[in-house]
Enzyme design. Sequence first.
Site, PDB file in Angstrom:
ATOM      1  N   GLY A 112       8.131  38.519  12.037  1.00  0.00           N
ATOM      2  CA  GLY A 112       6.839  38.651  12.692  1.00  0.00           C
ATOM      3  C   GLY A 112       7.046  39.085  14.128  1.00  0.00           C
ATOM      4  O   GLY A 112       8.163  38.988  14.657  1.00  0.00           O
TER       5      GLY A 112
ATOM      6  N   GLN B  79       5.378  40.127  22.950  1.00  0.00           N
ATOM      7  CA  GLN B  79       6.834  40.302  22.859  1.00  0.00           C
ATOM      8  C   GLN B  79       7.281  41.729  23.159  1.00  0.00           C
ATOM      9  O   GLN B  79       8.468  41.967  23.370  1.00  0.00           O
ATOM     10  CB  GLN B  79       7.341  39.882  21.482  1.00  0.00           C
ATOM     11  CG  GLN B  79       7.210  38.371  21.223  1.00  0.00           C
ATOM     12  CD  GLN B  79       7.751  38.013  19.864  1.00  0.00           C
ATOM     13  OE1 GLN B  79       7.059  38.144  18.866  1.00  0.00           O
ATOM     14  NE2 GLN B  79       8.999  37.589  19.805  1.00  0.00           N
TER      15      GLN B  79
ATOM     16  N   CYS C  13      13.378  33.287  16.760  1.00  0.00           N
ATOM     17  CA  CYS C  13      12.392  34.123  17.440  1.00  0.00           C
ATOM     18  C   CYS C  13      13.135  35.325  18.027  1.00  0.00           C
ATOM     19  O   CYS C  13      14.190  35.152  18.635  1.00  0.00           O
ATOM     20  CB  CYS C  13      11.717  33.318  18.547  1.00  0.00           C
ATOM     21  SG  CYS C  13      10.516  34.258  19.497  1.00  0.00           S
ATOM     22  N   LEU C  14      12.563  36.516  17.856  1.00  0.00           N
ATOM     23  CA  LEU C  14      13.224  37.723  18.369  1.00  0.00           C
ATOM     24  C   LEU C  14      13.362  37.675  19.895  1.00  0.00           C
ATOM     25  O   LEU C  14      14.221  38.359  20.454  1.00  0.00           O
ATOM     26  CB  LEU C  14      12.451  38.976  17.949  1.00  0.00           C
ATOM     27  CG  LEU C  14      12.474  39.294  16.449  1.00  0.00           C
ATOM     28  CD1 LEU C  14      11.601  40.502  16.158  1.00  0.00           C
ATOM     29  CD2 LEU C  14      13.900  39.525  15.954  1.00  0.00           C
TER      30      LEU C  14
ATOM     31  N   HIS D 116       3.703  30.632  13.968  1.00  0.00           N
ATOM     32  CA  HIS D 116       4.626  30.966  15.064  1.00  0.00           C
ATOM     33  C   HIS D 116       4.035  32.099  15.925  1.00  0.00           C
ATOM     34  O   HIS D 116       4.046  32.022  17.160  1.00  0.00           O
ATOM     35  CB  HIS D 116       5.973  31.377  14.441  1.00  0.00           C
ATOM     36  CG  HIS D 116       7.019  31.839  15.404  1.00  0.00           C
ATOM     37  ND1 HIS D 116       8.227  31.190  15.566  1.00  0.00           N
ATOM     38  CD2 HIS D 116       7.066  32.904  16.262  1.00  0.00           C
ATOM     39  CE1 HIS D 116       8.954  31.827  16.475  1.00  0.00           C
ATOM     40  NE2 HIS D 116       8.272  32.874  16.904  1.00  0.00           N
ATOM     41  N   GLU D 117       3.505  33.124  15.270  1.00  0.00           N
ATOM     42  CA  GLU D 117       2.960  34.275  16.011  1.00  0.00           C
ATOM     43  C   GLU D 117       1.655  33.912  16.714  1.00  0.00           C
ATOM     44  O   GLU D 117       1.404  34.369  17.836  1.00  0.00           O
ATOM     45  CB  GLU D 117       2.771  35.475  15.081  1.00  0.00           C
ATOM     46  CG  GLU D 117       4.040  35.965  14.374  1.00  0.00           C
ATOM     47  CD  GLU D 117       5.217  36.200  15.308  1.00  0.00           C
ATOM     48  OE1 GLU D 117       5.015  36.575  16.478  1.00  0.00           O
ATOM     49  OE2 GLU D 117       6.362  35.986  14.865  1.00  0.00           O
TER      50      GLU D 117
ATOM     51  N   HIS E  52       2.469  32.475  19.974  1.00  0.00           N
ATOM     52  CA  HIS E  52       2.833  33.473  20.994  1.00  0.00           C
ATOM     53  C   HIS E  52       1.596  33.953  21.764  1.00  0.00           C
ATOM     54  O   HIS E  52       1.672  34.231  22.962  1.00  0.00           O
ATOM     55  CB  HIS E  52       3.507  34.689  20.350  1.00  0.00           C
ATOM     56  CG  HIS E  52       4.990  34.562  20.189  1.00  0.00           C
ATOM     57  ND1 HIS E  52       5.843  34.339  21.247  1.00  0.00           N
ATOM     58  CD2 HIS E  52       5.776  34.656  19.085  1.00  0.00           C
ATOM     59  CE1 HIS E  52       7.097  34.296  20.800  1.00  0.00           C
ATOM     60  NE2 HIS E  52       7.081  34.475  19.491  1.00  0.00           N
TER      61      HIS E  52
HETATM   62 CO    CO Z   1       8.700  34.425  18.201  1.00  0.00          CO
END
Ligand code: CO
Length: 146
Positions: free
Chosen positions: A46, A51, A89-90, A131-132, A135
């Site tokens: 995701g 991000q 997480c990226l 999770h997203e 963000h």
């Molecule tokens: Co993340």
Amino acid sequence: MAIRNIVKHDDAILREKSRTITMFDQNLSLLIDDMVDTMIHAEGAGLAAVQVGSLKRVFIAYDEDGQIHEFINPLVIESKGEQIFNEGCLSIPGQKGDVKRAKMMKIKAQDRQGNEFIIKAKDFFAVVVSHELDHLDGILYTDKLV
Ligand code: CO
């Protein structure tokens, strides 16, 4: 379409609240297309707009069948159950941690044309969506470790 740089966890933008999208225009489509390229390239599950440095309330997420969904201005309208998942997480490369999430969520959101839809996410898809969603409010999974 292009791969954009992914913002890392020491960047203060990740702590900001993303803003409601009102313009469903070419720039939004371009942003989402680039987010898809960027997520695929980084092998993520995701990705939220913040991000890639854009404070817009949009994220993308893979479902369990490997299909990518786009969520604009998402709202949780139902949430049920619990699951603990080992997340990454990226924006926080090389780390993982256990987080408690809902087992199932119903989300109302808009597509890139501005049309509203409702979608049910469960199991892994619910983890990614939750999770997203975080963000978009400046929350990282590391804030929620169990
Ligand atoms: Co993340």
